[in-house]
Design a protein around this motif. Structure first.
Motif: not given
Length: 319
Positions: A208-236
């Motif tokens: 999901i993150l890679r489909s919107v070029s957000a995988f590396e952004v997620y790692r930079k922002v949260y520096r932790d495991v990928i969780t559904p709530g944080r994915v939603a927070d990032l993309l909403v």
């Protein structure tokens, strides 16, 4: 600006963005389908992709059973599918041609060359040989189109309508993607999956993150495991994430304010209210009341905004 000119500019950018979004989703679905998994899971993945664009009825009427190669053909080169990459880039080029005088030479040549090269690639079988490289090419041409527009266009009303189309389309796509992908795993929504499912969950959320070029952004922002709530927070709700709903609506509101006319006050009010909901919203509140309900309402409101923009700016009096 003439309403017909504004209309062509608005839809030129929407179709270019739609082609890129389609390429992003297809690329991730294609790569994900190559992972070890059951045939049922693979089929569900491709059905989900069709569902994002509300194309399941149109696909089944023409191809029947969901099969990867047929879905790829339908979404890439089927001229009868208005959401295929071929149809979107053709429509973008035709809209650009209709307002050639409102564009810089560089913007027009970029659109025209994209269309000519697309036909060459499809006729030469490049898509079938290397689907991944083809999807990267579509994304690159969309990036190039936006960059040339930003770098060469006078930032007047023509520029604002191009931006409006881009970000309204992007907001719609991000919301659809989130809605379908979260619905697919709603039983494990809060990350309480068993240990044996954690690897599959990682691939799902990272896709999901890679489909919107957000995988590396997620790692930079949260520096932790990928969780559904944080994915939603990032993309909403994250304003600094380029493809989030918040970032897209900020662009829509800003560009609407520049082109505002005597009849656009209500459309501006609705856009501003939607932005405020994102600007001051909290992801825990959204999740507690239901992400699906939130995204469904968001899509309705974005669709309503598109209708308002058409009425206020794009439809000539007497049409």
């Amino acid at each position: 600006m003439l309403s017909r000119t504004a209309d062509h500019l608005f839809w030129m950018s929407r179709y270019t963005e739609r082609a890129e979004n389609t390429a992003r989703m297809l690329n991730v679905s294609y790569e994900t389908s190559l992972l070890p998994q059951s045939a049922d899971v693979v089929e569900e993945g491709w059905e989900g992709l069709l569902s994002i664009s509300e194309l399941i009825p149109a696909y089944t009427a023409k191809y029947g059973k969901v099969m990867p190669q047929n879905v790829l053909k339908f979404m890439v080169r089927d001229g009868d599918n208005p959401s295929s990459i071929l149809s979107c880039l053709r429509a973008a080029r035709e809209n650009a041609r209709a307002v050639r005088g409102a564009l810089t030479t560089e913007v027009w040549e970029t659109q025209n060359q994209t269309w000519l090269e697309l036909n060459r690639l499809l006729e030469g079988g490049a898509f079938e040989r290397e689907p991944g490289q083809f999807f990267e090419w579509v994304k690159y041409r969309s990036h190039l189109s936006r960059g040339v527009t930003l770098g060469t266009m006078l930032q007047d009303e023509a520029f604002n309508f191009l931006r409006l189309g881009t970000f309204l389309e992007r907001a719609d796509n991000t919301a659809r993607l989130l809605d379908v992908k979260f619905h697919a795993v709603e039983n494990d929504f809060f990350g309480r999956a068993s240990e044996r499912n954690q690897e599959a969950d990682f691939y799902h959320w990272s896709a999901i993150l890679r489909s919107v070029s957000a995988f590396e952004v997620y790692r930079k922002v949260y520096r932790d495991v990928i969780t559904p709530g944080r994915v939603a927070d990032l993309l909403v709700l994250r304003r600094d994430m380029p493809r989030s709903l918040h970032a897209c609506m900020r662009e829509v509101v800003d560009n609407l304010s520049v082109v505002a006319n005597q009849q656009s006050a209500e459309t501006q009010r609705r856009a501003g209210r939607l932005l405020a909901d994102l600007q001051y919203g909290r992801i825990d509140e959204i999740l507690s009341t239901g992400l699906h309900a939130f995204l469904t309402q968001f899509l309705d409101r974005v669709n309503d905004l598109g209708g308002g923009i058409s009425r206020d700016f794009l439809v000539a009096a007497g049409d």
